[in-house]
Write an enzyme that holds these catalytic residues in place. Structure first.
Site, PDB file in Angstrom:
ATOM      1  N   SER A  31      43.725  12.926  -5.632  1.00  0.00           N
ATOM      2  CA  SER A  31      42.741  12.091  -4.946  1.00  0.00           C
ATOM      3  C   SER A  31      42.672  12.489  -3.468  1.00  0.00           C
ATOM      4  O   SER A  31      42.466  13.653  -3.157  1.00  0.00           O
ATOM      5  CB  SER A  31      43.091  10.607  -5.144  1.00  0.00           C
ATOM      6  OG  SER A  31      42.044   9.763  -4.735  1.00  0.00           O
ATOM      7  N   HIS A  80      40.474   7.615 -13.009  1.00  0.00           N
ATOM      8  CA  HIS A  80      40.968   8.217 -11.772  1.00  0.00           C
ATOM      9  C   HIS A  80      42.462   8.497 -11.814  1.00  0.00           C
ATOM     10  O   HIS A  80      42.926   9.486 -11.245  1.00  0.00           O
ATOM     11  CB  HIS A  80      40.637   7.298 -10.594  1.00  0.00           C
ATOM     12  CG  HIS A  80      40.861   7.939  -9.264  1.00  0.00           C
ATOM     13  ND1 HIS A  80      40.220   9.087  -8.859  1.00  0.00           N
ATOM     14  CD2 HIS A  80      41.688   7.603  -8.232  1.00  0.00           C
ATOM     15  CE1 HIS A  80      40.626   9.436  -7.642  1.00  0.00           C
ATOM     16  NE2 HIS A  80      41.514   8.548  -7.247  1.00  0.00           N
TER      17      HIS A  80
END
Length: 261
Positions: free
Chosen positions: A93, A226
């Site tokens: 991320s 995610h």
């Protein structure tokens, strides 16, 4: 390690003095110990370091850094004394973007990393307008819950919420206001990993990382969102281990698209 490196990098295991080590960069709101399982799994083959950003855990009294370029500058300076050996970078991320920017600085200095693993993050050239850092506390918490990367019990503890919200908001401000300053690609290979339902990085946005290297490129897609990495950790570690071993042996293939479910 020099003192400044001690401040920025955590070594959870004394791994072997292998040809290539691995430096791991945490996500927004994350800390160095997110990579403890990876360090454990690779401890017999690879020296793993994990970056500890200011403002969290044992650095909780230090000012937060809400600018990716300034954060990368500081990590780069702390890392320079360690660059006398070969390292690969892994970032998830926000960590993928920080790792990319530190790699950019190392490339410019003539000491590039041997490989960049970019996980759960769209390429620097794939821009979206995002404003989570401008939301009220309830909005930020809603975003964290939607991504399923934070233990939900945290949100039941007002004191913990009060502690983590400034940190999360600062990290979101850093990544949401980030713009790359150079379009020059890295010289090292890039391996990209992404969840097939990640709301923050589509497959197309992940594939765009190929534009950021003159070296070889791989894309690995996993089922999940995610934080697919939590559900597929053994597979992710195997990708990292295999790529590093192949690079060491001089037979890293690259230019592959792999779907792992």
């Amino acid at each position: 390690m020099p003192l400044d490196s001690d401040l920025w990098f955590r070594r959870y295991h004394n791994g072997p003095d292998a040809e290539i080590g691995l430096v791991c960069f945490p996500h927004a709101g994350g800390a160095a110990n997110f990579y403890l399982p990876m360090s454990t799994a690779l401890s017999t083959t690879t020296q793993v370091l994990s970056v500890q950003y200011p403002g969290r855990q044992d650095r909780h009294t230090e000012p937060l850094i809400d600018d990716i370029h300034r954060l990368a500058d500081e990590v780069f300076e702390a890392f320079r004394p360690l660059a006398d050996r070969r390292w690969a970078f892994f970032g998830h991320s926000m960590g993928a973007t920080v790792a990319f920017e530190v790699a950019r600085r190392l490339d410019d200095a003539g000491i590039p990393p041997v490989m960049l693993f970019a996980s759960g993050r769209r390429a620097p050239s794939s821009h979206r307008e995002e404003r989570v850092h401008l939301l009220d506390d309830r909005g930020v918490i809603s975003e964290l819950k939607a991504l399923s990367g934070t233990d939900t019990r945290v949100f039941d503890n007002p004191e913990l919420v009060e502690l983590i919200l400034p940190l999360v908001r600062s990290d979101y401000r850093a990544i949401e206001t980030y713009r790359p300053r150079s379009s020059v690609p890295l010289s090292c290979p890039i391996v990209t990993l992404v969840g097939d339902t990640d709301p923050l990085a589509t497959r197309q946005e992940a594939e765009a990382w190929e534009q950021h290297t003159t070296g070889k490129f791989e894309l690995h897609t996993y089922s999940g969102g995610h934080f697919y990495i939590n559900d597929h950790r053994p597979k992710v570690i195997e990708v990292v281990s295999s790529a590093l071993a192949a690079h060491t042996n001089g037979d890293f293939n690259g230019n592959q698209r792999v779907d792992s479910h």
